[in-house]
Design a protein around this motif. Sequence first.
Motif, PDB file in Angstrom:
ATOM      1  N   PRO A 188      23.733  70.679   7.167  1.00  0.00           N
ATOM      2  CA  PRO A 188      24.215  69.503   6.447  1.00  0.00           C
ATOM      3  C   PRO A 188      23.117  68.468   6.270  1.00  0.00           C
ATOM      4  O   PRO A 188      22.144  68.436   7.027  1.00  0.00           O
ATOM      5  CB  PRO A 188      25.315  68.963   7.363  1.00  0.00           C
ATOM      6  CG  PRO A 188      24.915  69.410   8.730  1.00  0.00           C
ATOM      7  CD  PRO A 188      24.272  70.757   8.537  1.00  0.00           C
ATOM      8  N   GLU A 189      23.284  67.642   5.261  1.00  0.00           N
ATOM      9  CA  GLU A 189      22.434  66.469   5.115  1.00  0.00           C
ATOM     10  C   GLU A 189      23.170  65.292   5.753  1.00  0.00           C
ATOM     11  O   GLU A 189      24.351  65.077   5.492  1.00  0.00           O
ATOM     12  CB  GLU A 189      22.172  66.179   3.639  1.00  0.00           C
ATOM     13  CG  GLU A 189      21.279  64.967   3.412  1.00  0.00           C
ATOM     14  CD  GLU A 189      21.077  64.648   1.936  1.00  0.00           C
ATOM     15  OE1 GLU A 189      20.399  63.640   1.651  1.00  0.00           O
ATOM     16  OE2 GLU A 189      21.624  65.376   1.086  1.00  0.00           O
ATOM     17  N   TYR A 190      22.469  64.548   6.592  1.00  0.00           N
ATOM     18  CA  TYR A 190      23.068  63.383   7.250  1.00  0.00           C
ATOM     19  C   TYR A 190      22.647  62.135   6.476  1.00  0.00           C
ATOM     20  O   TYR A 190      21.454  61.913   6.241  1.00  0.00           O
ATOM     21  CB  TYR A 190      22.612  63.291   8.707  1.00  0.00           C
ATOM     22  CG  TYR A 190      23.089  64.444   9.546  1.00  0.00           C
ATOM     23  CD1 TYR A 190      24.337  64.420  10.167  1.00  0.00           C
ATOM     24  CD2 TYR A 190      22.301  65.583   9.713  1.00  0.00           C
ATOM     25  CE1 TYR A 190      24.787  65.476  10.935  1.00  0.00           C
ATOM     26  CE2 TYR A 190      22.735  66.652  10.476  1.00  0.00           C
ATOM     27  CZ  TYR A 190      23.973  66.601  11.087  1.00  0.00           C
ATOM     28  OH  TYR A 190      24.420  67.660  11.839  1.00  0.00           O
ATOM     29  N   VAL A 191      23.629  61.323   6.079  1.00  0.00           N
ATOM     30  CA  VAL A 191      23.334  60.170   5.237  1.00  0.00           C
ATOM     31  C   VAL A 191      24.044  58.931   5.785  1.00  0.00           C
ATOM     32  O   VAL A 191      24.906  59.003   6.659  1.00  0.00           O
ATOM     33  CB  VAL A 191      23.775  60.414   3.774  1.00  0.00           C
ATOM     34  CG1 VAL A 191      23.057  61.614   3.180  1.00  0.00           C
ATOM     35  CG2 VAL A 191      25.292  60.586   3.678  1.00  0.00           C
ATOM     36  N   ILE A 192      23.651  57.796   5.223  1.00  0.00           N
ATOM     37  CA  ILE A 192      24.279  56.505   5.487  1.00  0.00           C
ATOM     38  C   ILE A 192      24.740  55.942   4.149  1.00  0.00           C
ATOM     39  O   ILE A 192      24.023  56.004   3.152  1.00  0.00           O
ATOM     40  CB  ILE A 192      23.291  55.532   6.166  1.00  0.00           C
ATOM     41  CG1 ILE A 192      22.906  56.035   7.555  1.00  0.00           C
ATOM     42  CG2 ILE A 192      23.870  54.119   6.244  1.00  0.00           C
ATOM     43  CD1 ILE A 192      24.034  56.024   8.568  1.00  0.00           C
ATOM     44  N   SER A 193      25.933  55.378   4.124  1.00  0.00           N
ATOM     45  CA  SER A 193      26.472  54.823   2.893  1.00  0.00           C
ATOM     46  C   SER A 193      25.808  53.483   2.572  1.00  0.00           C
ATOM     47  O   SER A 193      25.576  52.671   3.471  1.00  0.00           O
ATOM     48  CB  SER A 193      27.988  54.626   3.030  1.00  0.00           C
ATOM     49  OG  SER A 193      28.505  53.927   1.917  1.00  0.00           O
ATOM     50  N   PRO A 194      25.541  53.234   1.286  1.00  0.00           N
ATOM     51  CA  PRO A 194      24.966  51.926   0.922  1.00  0.00           C
ATOM     52  C   PRO A 194      25.955  50.784   1.104  1.00  0.00           C
ATOM     53  O   PRO A 194      25.559  49.648   1.334  1.00  0.00           O
ATOM     54  CB  PRO A 194      24.599  52.108  -0.554  1.00  0.00           C
ATOM     55  CG  PRO A 194      25.536  53.166  -1.044  1.00  0.00           C
ATOM     56  CD  PRO A 194      25.722  54.096   0.121  1.00  0.00           C
ATOM     57  N   GLY A 195      27.264  51.082   0.972  1.00  0.00           N
ATOM     58  CA  GLY A 195      28.301  50.069   1.135  1.00  0.00           C
ATOM     59  C   GLY A 195      29.172  50.390   2.325  1.00  0.00           C
ATOM     60  O   GLY A 195      29.206  51.521   2.811  1.00  0.00           O
ATOM     61  N   THR A 196      29.887  49.395   2.808  1.00  0.00           N
ATOM     62  CA  THR A 196      30.745  49.616   3.964  1.00  0.00           C
ATOM     63  C   THR A 196      32.043  50.290   3.542  1.00  0.00           C
ATOM     64  O   THR A 196      32.431  50.284   2.375  1.00  0.00           O
ATOM     65  CB  THR A 196      31.077  48.303   4.689  1.00  0.00           C
ATOM     66  OG1 THR A 196      31.918  47.496   3.852  1.00  0.00           O
ATOM     67  CG2 THR A 196      29.823  47.547   5.040  1.00  0.00           C
ATOM     68  N   TYR A 197      32.695  50.878   4.505  1.00  0.00           N
ATOM     69  CA  TYR A 197      34.028  51.446   4.315  1.00  0.00           C
ATOM     70  C   TYR A 197      34.760  51.261   5.640  1.00  0.00           C
ATOM     71  O   TYR A 197      34.271  50.561   6.538  1.00  0.00           O
ATOM     72  CB  TYR A 197      33.951  52.907   3.855  1.00  0.00           C
ATOM     73  CG  TYR A 197      33.102  53.802   4.736  1.00  0.00           C
ATOM     74  CD1 TYR A 197      33.683  54.572   5.736  1.00  0.00           C
ATOM     75  CD2 TYR A 197      31.721  53.872   4.575  1.00  0.00           C
ATOM     76  CE1 TYR A 197      32.912  55.380   6.554  1.00  0.00           C
ATOM     77  CE2 TYR A 197      30.948  54.678   5.383  1.00  0.00           C
ATOM     78  CZ  TYR A 197      31.541  55.435   6.369  1.00  0.00           C
ATOM     79  OH  TYR A 197      30.767  56.227   7.184  1.00  0.00           O
ATOM     80  N   ASP A 198      35.928  51.873   5.802  1.00  0.00           N
ATOM     81  CA  ASP A 198      36.792  51.490   6.917  1.00  0.00           C
ATOM     82  C   ASP A 198      36.322  51.963   8.292  1.00  0.00           C
ATOM     83  O   ASP A 198      36.938  51.607   9.300  1.00  0.00           O
ATOM     84  CB  ASP A 198      38.214  51.984   6.660  1.00  0.00           C
ATOM     85  CG  ASP A 198      38.977  51.053   5.715  1.00  0.00           C
ATOM     86  OD1 ASP A 198      38.651  49.859   5.700  1.00  0.00           O
ATOM     87  OD2 ASP A 198      39.885  51.524   5.012  1.00  0.00           O
TER      88      ASP A 198
END
Length: 427
Positions: free
Chosen positions: A359-369
């Motif tokens: 898998p590719e591990y990523v971080i979202s540019p915007g917040t979520y819950d």
Amino acid sequence: MNEQLALAVRGRTDDLVALTTDLIRFPTVNPPGEAYTPCAEYIGRRLARSGFAIRYVRGEGAPGDSDRYPRTNVIARREGRAPGVTVHFNSHIDVVEAGDGWSVDPFAGKVRDGRVYGRGACDMKGGLAASIVAAEAFMAVYPDFPGAIEISGTADEESGGFGGVAYLAREGFFSKPRVDHVIIPEPLNKDRICLGHRGVWWAEIETHGAIAHGAMPFLGDSAIRHMGAVLHAFEEELFPALDRKETRMPVVPEGARRSTLNLNSVHGGQTEDFFPGLPAPNVADSCRLVLDRRFLIEENIAEVKGEVISILEKLKRERPKFDYAIRDLMEVLPLMTERDAPVPSAIAAGIREVFGKEPEYVISPGTYDQKHISRIGHLHDCVAYGPGILDLAHQPDEWVGIEDMVQSATVMAMSLDVLLRGARAPG
């Protein structure tokens, strides 16, 4: 590959598509929060038929909650045949406004060329449908599973989640011992695991002036011109400084690996909505700017605020009559789950089985819950994983791929197998 689970999900493809289109047809637009209750009740009826116990919880007192627009959340729980951990799939049911530029009806749930189109198809009703089908397929193959499965459809994520996950977290719905592991099917691509998000600071800046006749502006003091000085200073000083800041977090897309600032709105003067009349002939005595500052895990929230305040204080010293007020609207710190925690490890095992790759591990540019589950519920084994392409969210002609949903649902079902039954991926 767990062929039983894969076939159980694949055999529900038509049902998955139908469920997605049904969900899209509820115009759960936020703001103001349309159709939350009928959408939540539809989900509840569906899961009740699969043996889930259903609860509806209204986020009373949350921003936007009213008798006309109740913040209705649905939480479904299916107990296993033996004690064990609880895995929770959380999806938000609200969507942003459709806007212009669509070639299809945004709330028709049109199926075309292997895709389901509609507002919320990608963000995130396709993910919600995939999680429901994944759970049902898993329960069909392993009816004697231990532990428990929960699925929720929650309100208001697009406006901060305060009437949804934040409210439920305060009520204990996202804390141990009730829940151990959480998967949020946000659209981050089917072979990616999203470990967290950047931080956010929303604030409102107001510049002050003095009202006067518009024909004699020299007798007043324009708050709009003062705000222009703020914008000029941001362009000259703040934006270049932010662009020099980069993070070690694997944020996608690439441009979001830097600090960013968006100017959400500017409002000034006494008469902002004058149609069909004419504006008042006055000098503006107030001008308000809402800013959206996204920051990195390497940055301190006090420093983030300080960069803006220092510019305002400098203008106050140097610009005649300049005065301002600043008000916090929301702040969320960056967070990042460890990739070897149980949930990302289980999803990674499913991705390896389904796609034959790491898998590719990523971080979202915007917040979520995830922010509320971590900060309020103190439950940190939580990531986002779901079908859909992030760049399509909030766009005209938003869509989710049918095969993407099937494959993601298969990964989710296999993740349940790992987390509840302790299954191990081959090899």
